[in-house]
Design a protein around this motif. Structure first.
Motif, PDB file in Angstrom:
ATOM      1  N   PHE A 340       0.806  -1.118   0.207  1.00  0.00           N
ATOM      2  CA  PHE A 340      -0.012  -0.098  -0.061  1.00  0.00           C
ATOM      3  C   PHE A 340       0.882   1.278  -0.167  1.00  0.00           C
ATOM      4  O   PHE A 340       0.647   2.215  -0.816  1.00  0.00           O
ATOM      5  N   LEU A 341       1.822   1.185   0.754  1.00  0.00           N
ATOM      6  CA  LEU A 341       2.597   2.580   0.895  1.00  0.00           C
ATOM      7  C   LEU A 341       3.681   2.893  -0.206  1.00  0.00           C
ATOM      8  O   LEU A 341       3.886   3.999  -0.665  1.00  0.00           O
ATOM      9  N   GLU A 342       3.943   1.507  -0.709  1.00  0.00           N
ATOM     10  CA  GLU A 342       4.857   1.858  -2.108  1.00  0.00           C
ATOM     11  C   GLU A 342       4.230   2.627  -3.028  1.00  0.00           C
ATOM     12  O   GLU A 342       4.603   3.419  -3.603  1.00  0.00           O
ATOM     13  N   LEU A 343       2.743   2.309  -3.390  1.00  0.00           N
ATOM     14  CA  LEU A 343       1.970   2.769  -4.434  1.00  0.00           C
ATOM     15  C   LEU A 343       1.758   4.299  -3.870  1.00  0.00           C
ATOM     16  O   LEU A 343       1.654   5.156  -4.918  1.00  0.00           O
ATOM     17  N   LEU A 344       1.422   4.447  -2.717  1.00  0.00           N
ATOM     18  CA  LEU A 344       0.828   5.733  -2.354  1.00  0.00           C
ATOM     19  C   LEU A 344       2.082   6.678  -2.243  1.00  0.00           C
ATOM     20  O   LEU A 344       2.051   7.749  -2.998  1.00  0.00           O
ATOM     21  N   ILE A 345       3.338   6.227  -1.918  1.00  0.00           N
ATOM     22  CA  ILE A 345       4.434   7.412  -2.058  1.00  0.00           C
ATOM     23  C   ILE A 345       4.909   7.859  -3.523  1.00  0.00           C
ATOM     24  O   ILE A 345       5.000   8.758  -3.769  1.00  0.00           O
TER      25      ILE A 345
END
Length: 384
Positions: A340-345
């Motif tokens: 999730f955080l990889e895509l968000l960043i």
């Protein structure tokens, strides 16, 4: 000459159509009248005679009107001549009055209506005959002495079913044990209730049926009906998961330049849903004007398949929450948070933008480790 003999001669071509109406009038005398070019027959006839007359007139292009009036009431009933009505479900079948000649689109519709009528009126109806072309229904009340009777048959010329005979008089009292009610039929009637309250207890389900229709059902029937209704409701979840790609494309169509990701697994040739990510362009662009704070949280999804909803929200200048992105995952762990955080960043502008923000969370499982690996040294705060 009998009615049956006249019709047989006509059907065999022994007389021409030009004189058919005249033959009817001469043979049956006052029992046949002509109204708006329709042959209207006022008489009593046996069932086989009625079927033969009906089929012959329809195939000959003439409309037959069945009436129940006496000859002295003919003048008052001329406006009622015309095609028979097609059944339309009323708000309530309680004390419903049946009408001879009513059309039904198919046999299944007639059977369902009979079940509804029996339940609404508390009558122990039984199907005395149920085959490809005919359905007869009797009332087993009053120890089988009740006079109520219905006969419905298929009309090949009209491609529909018609109520041919009805004795709409009951000589029995209300029965609280309606045998026509079964678990499959009851599940259809209670599907809305089960959808709204999927965890309803069996006894509560049974009590609601008793209060609604004033009938008694066994605990086993209530259990089977509830299971069937839940399967029908939960089946919609399965169908929706199969259309997950359609949902993703619809988001992209309505929100151009948004980021939507669908992750699936292939197990023995079957595609299984794993994760879903969405970051709408309007939300992403609005985050630029928000404070550099990102709230992170997760929620349980309740339903047949469960799962977790992982979300990130921002805070604008008016102290209003702004949804940034969300993920639907099977479980909440380090791997799902990292994905999730990889895509968000990446969507927000890369590590430089992510490192300038402060992440607020309640220390969900695996979240702190995922943030530390992706953004070492980033500011973190915790919910109180």
């Amino acid at each position: 000459m009998s009615v049956l003999k006249v019709i047989q001669q006509m059907s065999l071509g022994m007389v021409t159509w030009n004189v058919k109406l005249e033959v009817f009038q001469k043979t049956l005398q006052e029992q046949v009248v002509l109204v708006n070019n329709n042959v209207v027959i006022h008489m009593r006839m046996r069932l086989e005679e009625y079927n033969l007359v009906t089929n012959f007139l329809i195939l000959s292009g003439t409309q037959m009107i069945l009436t129940t009036t006496d000859s002295d009431e003919e003048e008052n009933d001329k406006e009622s001549y015309g095609s028979f009505p097609t059944f339309s479900m009323p708000k309530s079948m309680d004390q419903y009055k049946w009408e001879v000649g009513t059309y039904f689109t198919e046999k299944k519709e007639f059977i369902e209506i009979i079940r509804t009528y029996a339940l609404a009126n508390g009558k122990n109806l039984i199907f005395d005959r149920n085959d490809k072309n005919k359905v007869t229904v009797k009332c087993a009340g009053a120890k089988g002495k009740c006079n109520w009777y219905a006969y419905c048959a298929y009309m090949s010329a009209m491609k529909s079913w018609q109520l041919r005979k009805i004795i709409d008089e009951h000589s029995c009292s209300r029965d609280f044990n309606v045998k026509l009610v079964n678990a499959k039929w009851l599940s259809k009637k209670m599907e809305k209730t089960v959808r709204e309250n999927p965890h309803m207890k069996v006894m509560d389900f049974r009590d609601k049926v008793s209060r609604k229709w004033n009938v008694c059902i066994s605990r086993n029937m209530a259990f089977r009906a509830k299971v069937i209704a839940r399967d029908d409701v939960d089946g919609s979840f399965t169908e929706q998961y199969r259309r997950i790609y359609n949902y993703a494309h619809e988001l992209l169509r309505g929100n151009p330049s948004s980021i939507v990701k669908v992750k699936v697994k292939n197990i023995d040739g079957e595609v299984i849903f794993s994760r879903f990510y969405a970051c709408l362009k309007a939300c992403k662009d609005s985050f630029v004007a928000c404070r550099p704070i990102i709230g992170v949280d997760g929620f349980f999804l309740k339903g047949k398949y469960g799962g977790e909803l992982l979300t990130t929200v921002g805070r604008d200048d008016n102290d209003q929450s702004l949804p940034i992105a969300f993920v639907v995952a099977k479980v909440e762990n380090k791997d799902s948070w990292r994905w999730f955080l990889e895509l968000l960043i990446d969507n927000l502008g890369g590590d430089a933008v992510g490192a300038s923000c402060t992440f607020i969370s309640d220390q969900q499982k695996g979240l702190l480790q995922a943030i530390q690996e992706l953004l070492p040294g980033v500011d973190k705060r915790y919910c109180v």
